[in-house]
Design a protein around this motif. Structure first.
Motif, PDB file in Angstrom:
ATOM      1  N   TYR A 122       1.251  -0.941   0.217  1.00  0.00           N
ATOM      2  CA  TYR A 122      -0.269  -0.112  -0.011  1.00  0.00           C
ATOM      3  C   TYR A 122       0.954   1.404  -0.501  1.00  0.00           C
ATOM      4  CZ  TYR A 122      -3.533   2.622   1.323  1.00  0.00           C
ATOM      5  OH  TYR A 122      -5.354   4.122   1.432  1.00  0.00           O
ATOM      6  N   ILE A 123       1.287   2.403  -0.843  1.00  0.00           N
ATOM      7  CA  ILE A 123       1.617   3.440  -0.760  1.00  0.00           C
ATOM      8  C   ILE A 123       0.454   4.604  -1.379  1.00  0.00           C
ATOM      9  CG2 ILE A 123       1.410   3.315  -4.493  1.00  0.00           C
ATOM     10  CD1 ILE A 123       4.206   4.341  -3.910  1.00  0.00           C
ATOM     11  N   VAL A 124       0.771   5.476  -0.204  1.00  0.00           N
ATOM     12  CA  VAL A 124       0.356   6.760   0.106  1.00  0.00           C
ATOM     13  C   VAL A 124       0.612   7.864  -0.303  1.00  0.00           C
ATOM     14  CG1 VAL A 124      -0.708   5.388   2.049  1.00  0.00           C
ATOM     15  CG2 VAL A 124       1.791   6.409   2.845  1.00  0.00           C
ATOM     16  N   ARG A 125       0.473   9.116  -0.142  1.00  0.00           N
ATOM     17  CA  ARG A 125       0.997  10.070   0.151  1.00  0.00           C
ATOM     18  C   ARG A 125       0.338  11.526   0.197  1.00  0.00           C
ATOM     19  NH1 ARG A 125      -0.425  12.047  -6.578  1.00  0.00           N
ATOM     20  NH2 ARG A 125       0.882  14.288  -5.932  1.00  0.00           N
ATOM     21  N   ASP A 126       0.422  12.395  -0.227  1.00  0.00           N
ATOM     22  CA  ASP A 126      -0.200  13.478   0.605  1.00  0.00           C
ATOM     23  C   ASP A 126      -1.294  13.600   0.332  1.00  0.00           C
ATOM     24  OD1 ASP A 126      -1.669  16.218   1.433  1.00  0.00           O
ATOM     25  OD2 ASP A 126       0.676  16.748   0.743  1.00  0.00           O
TER      26      ASP A 126
ATOM     27  N   ILE B 121     -13.107   9.266  -3.941  1.00  0.00           N
ATOM     28  CA  ILE B 121     -12.037   9.282  -4.675  1.00  0.00           C
ATOM     29  C   ILE B 121     -11.637  10.331  -2.890  1.00  0.00           C
ATOM     30  CG2 ILE B 121     -11.922   9.818  -6.989  1.00  0.00           C
ATOM     31  CD1 ILE B 121     -11.675  12.265  -6.703  1.00  0.00           C
ATOM     32  N   GLY B 122     -12.397  11.107  -2.238  1.00  0.00           N
ATOM     33  CA  GLY B 122     -12.281  11.886  -0.574  1.00  0.00           C
ATOM     34  C   GLY B 122     -11.589  10.542  -0.004  1.00  0.00           C
ATOM     35  N   TRP B 123     -12.450   9.479   0.204  1.00  0.00           N
ATOM     36  CA  TRP B 123     -11.724   8.452   1.377  1.00  0.00           C
ATOM     37  C   TRP B 123     -11.022   7.679   1.241  1.00  0.00           C
ATOM     38  CZ3 TRP B 123     -14.496   7.735   6.067  1.00  0.00           C
ATOM     39  CH2 TRP B 123     -15.316   8.522   6.346  1.00  0.00           C
ATOM     40  N   GLN B 124     -10.728   7.455  -0.497  1.00  0.00           N
ATOM     41  CA  GLN B 124      -9.192   6.713  -0.952  1.00  0.00           C
ATOM     42  C   GLN B 124      -8.297   7.467  -0.179  1.00  0.00           C
ATOM     43  OE1 GLN B 124     -10.528   6.184  -5.205  1.00  0.00           O
ATOM     44  NE2 GLN B 124      -9.552   4.837  -4.731  1.00  0.00           N
ATOM     45  N   GLY B 125      -7.885   9.404  -0.056  1.00  0.00           N
ATOM     46  CA  GLY B 125      -6.840   9.302   1.023  1.00  0.00           C
ATOM     47  C   GLY B 125      -7.061   9.627   2.434  1.00  0.00           C
ATOM     48  N   ARG B 126      -8.002   8.740   3.103  1.00  0.00           N
ATOM     49  CA  ARG B 126      -7.653   8.176   4.480  1.00  0.00           C
ATOM     50  C   ARG B 126      -7.428   6.894   4.272  1.00  0.00           C
ATOM     51  NH1 ARG B 126     -13.882  10.373   7.379  1.00  0.00           N
ATOM     52  NH2 ARG B 126     -12.910  12.750   8.179  1.00  0.00           N
ATOM     53  N   TYR B 127      -6.253   7.408   4.264  1.00  0.00           N
ATOM     54  CA  TYR B 127      -5.438   5.884   4.907  1.00  0.00           C
ATOM     55  C   TYR B 127      -5.109   5.363   5.227  1.00  0.00           C
ATOM     56  CZ  TYR B 127      -3.129   8.661   0.471  1.00  0.00           C
ATOM     57  OH  TYR B 127      -2.930   9.850  -0.131  1.00  0.00           O
ATOM     58  N   ASN B 128      -5.299   5.523   6.917  1.00  0.00           N
ATOM     59  CA  ASN B 128      -5.603   4.975   8.826  1.00  0.00           C
ATOM     60  C   ASN B 128      -7.429   3.899   8.244  1.00  0.00           C
ATOM     61  OD1 ASN B 128      -4.246   4.094  10.770  1.00  0.00           O
ATOM     62  ND2 ASN B 128      -6.013   5.259  11.515  1.00  0.00           N
ATOM     63  N   TYR B 129      -7.886   4.569   7.729  1.00  0.00           N
ATOM     64  CA  TYR B 129      -9.078   4.583   7.101  1.00  0.00           C
ATOM     65  C   TYR B 129      -8.825   3.133   6.636  1.00  0.00           C
ATOM     66  CZ  TYR B 129     -13.779   3.120   6.692  1.00  0.00           C
ATOM     67  OH  TYR B 129     -15.597   3.378   6.878  1.00  0.00           O
ATOM     68  N   GLN B 130      -8.707   2.769   5.959  1.00  0.00           N
ATOM     69  CA  GLN B 130      -8.358   1.661   4.391  1.00  0.00           C
ATOM     70  C   GLN B 130      -7.855   0.788   5.189  1.00  0.00           C
ATOM     71  OE1 GLN B 130     -10.101   2.134   1.979  1.00  0.00           O
ATOM     72  NE2 GLN B 130     -10.732   4.213   2.221  1.00  0.00           N
ATOM     73  N   LEU B 131      -6.581   0.908   5.847  1.00  0.00           N
ATOM     74  CA  LEU B 131      -5.984   0.073   6.762  1.00  0.00           C
ATOM     75  C   LEU B 131      -6.690  -0.492   7.545  1.00  0.00           C
ATOM     76  CD1 LEU B 131      -2.327   1.953   6.384  1.00  0.00           C
ATOM     77  CD2 LEU B 131      -2.783  -0.636   4.966  1.00  0.00           C
ATOM     78  N   GLU B 132      -7.406   0.101   8.156  1.00  0.00           N
ATOM     79  CA  GLU B 132      -8.023  -0.746   9.476  1.00  0.00           C
ATOM     80  C   GLU B 132      -8.937  -1.481   8.907  1.00  0.00           C
ATOM     81  OE1 GLU B 132     -10.550   2.769  11.931  1.00  0.00           O
ATOM     82  OE2 GLU B 132      -8.413   2.699  12.864  1.00  0.00           O
ATOM     83  N   GLN B 133      -9.548  -1.267   7.531  1.00  0.00           N
ATOM     84  CA  GLN B 133      -9.958  -2.841   7.377  1.00  0.00           C
ATOM     85  C   GLN B 133      -8.912  -3.961   6.214  1.00  0.00           C
ATOM     86  OE1 GLN B 133     -13.762  -1.284   7.524  1.00  0.00           O
ATOM     87  NE2 GLN B 133     -11.430   1.006   8.007  1.00  0.00           N
ATOM     88  N   PHE B 134      -8.394  -3.703   6.175  1.00  0.00           N
ATOM     89  CA  PHE B 134      -7.747  -4.886   6.422  1.00  0.00           C
ATOM     90  C   PHE B 134      -6.814  -5.189   7.496  1.00  0.00           C
ATOM     91  CE2 PHE B 134      -8.168  -3.501   1.643  1.00  0.00           C
ATOM     92  CZ  PHE B 134      -7.792  -4.573   0.793  1.00  0.00           C
ATOM     93  N   LEU B 135      -6.866  -4.540   8.463  1.00  0.00           N
ATOM     94  CA  LEU B 135      -6.475  -4.937   9.844  1.00  0.00           C
ATOM     95  C   LEU B 135      -6.928  -5.835  10.212  1.00  0.00           C
ATOM     96  CD1 LEU B 135      -4.305  -2.624  10.498  1.00  0.00           C
ATOM     97  CD2 LEU B 135      -3.395  -4.608  10.059  1.00  0.00           C
ATOM     98  N   LYS B 136      -8.663  -5.650  10.210  1.00  0.00           N
ATOM     99  CA  LYS B 136      -9.124  -6.878  10.459  1.00  0.00           C
ATOM    100  C   LYS B 136      -9.140  -8.203  10.085  1.00  0.00           C
ATOM    101  CE  LYS B 136     -13.081  -3.226  10.564  1.00  0.00           C
ATOM    102  NZ  LYS B 136     -14.232  -2.530  10.133  1.00  0.00           N
ATOM    103  N   PHE B 137      -8.254  -8.191   8.999  1.00  0.00           N
ATOM    104  CA  PHE B 137      -8.780  -9.662   8.984  1.00  0.00           C
ATOM    105  C   PHE B 137      -6.747 -10.139   8.200  1.00  0.00           C
ATOM    106  CE2 PHE B 137     -12.258  -7.617   6.806  1.00  0.00           C
ATOM    107  CZ  PHE B 137     -13.104  -9.010   7.690  1.00  0.00           C
TER     108      PHE B 137
END
Length: 280
Positions: A96-100, A134-150
């Motif tokens: 998972y790659i992230v930016r500003d 496209i706004g929520w795709q920049g909430r990276y921690n939130y997206q990662l939390e969905q994967f850390l459930k599994f």
């Protein structure tokens, strides 16, 4: 053949560059279609695992077999991807790659205009940010939390777009180690940024029709990247130059409020240097 790694995002954060860097390695095999979107797209999901695995039937003796679909990190709009991937292959490795997030959003907006799917002004889109994919795709921690459930934390490698281009060779070497392939393989054009948003244009009505045809009949085929790119060039006939969106004070405050807490959590939990983010 099942993939054993997936680039899950984020869109407009260097995933195409990463894909083309890694695809050079002789021990890595990528699906000919970069974004299969199998685990996120309901229509494609119905095609079944046999259809999905045919994308990897030429992998032969590759040690690392993968794909890259940024639609897997579009929660809360498409929420089943993480669970479906886990059910399919629980030991898969994820990149998972992230930016500003503000820079990413502006790039993504320009790309959506270029693809003929966004007609609003940037400010109009920002005022609706709470409901924008496209706004929520920049909430990276939130997206990662969905994967850390599994998935276990060690199965996910979180990368910085900035670091990828500051220390490209070191970052790519780290990725090779994560994937279990030869870390010393030399990658060419490693500092080239692919699929950047410079030169984007606003398509004419003809261009929009060309892009609709591309999305319906070509995007999910095995046509080479260079061939697919020709459709975007054709769509530029009669187009207008698209300038970079201006960020008003009001836009900036809305986006700062939307991203600041998530960005702080990303830095704390995943060690990403975000000190230069969310600035004007």
């Amino acid at each position: 053949m099942k993939p054993n790694f997936i680039i899950i995002g984020a869109a407009r954060s260097g995933t195409t560059s990463l894909y083309l860097y890694l695809d050079q390695h002789p021990e890595i095999y990528f699906s000919p279609v970069k974004e299969i979107n199998f685990f996120s797209n309901p229509r494609i999901w119905k095609k079944g695992f046999g259809w999905y695995e045919r994308h990897f039937n030429r992998a032969k003796n590759a040690k690392a077999i993968g794909e890259a679909s940024t639609s897997y990190t579009v929660s809360p709009f498409l929420e089943k991807a993480a669970e479906r991937i886990s059910d399919y292959r629980a030991d898969v490795k994820l990149l998972y790659i992230v930016r500003d997030p503000i820079s990413r959003l502006m790039s993504h907006y320009r790309n959506e205009v270029h693809r003929g799917v966004e007609r609003r002004s940037f400010s109009e889109m920002v005022r609706n940010i709470e409901h924008e994919t496209i706004g929520w795709q920049g909430r990276y921690n939130y997206q990662l939390e969905q994967f850390l459930k599994f998935f276990a934390r060690e199965q996910i490698l979180v990368l910085s777009f900035d670091e990828l281009h500051k220390s490209s060779k070191n970052i790519v070497r780290d990725i090779f180690g994560f994937l279990g392939v030869d870390e010393d393989f030399p990658v060419s054009n490693i500092q080239k940024v692919y699929n950047a948003s410079s030169g984007h244009r606003r398509p004419s009505n003809t261009g929009v029709r060309i892009l609709k045809f591309y999305r319906r009949y070509v995007e999910q085929t095995r046509a080479p990247f260079i061939v697919k790119n020709q459709f975007f060039k054709l769509s530029e006939i009669g187009s207008e130059k698209q300038s970079k969106p201006s960020l008003t004070d009001s836009d900036y405050q809305i986006l700062l409020d939307f991203y600041k807490d998530d960005t702080a959590e990303l830095s704390k939990k995943f060690g990403i240097d975000t000190s230069g983010w969310l600035r004007r």
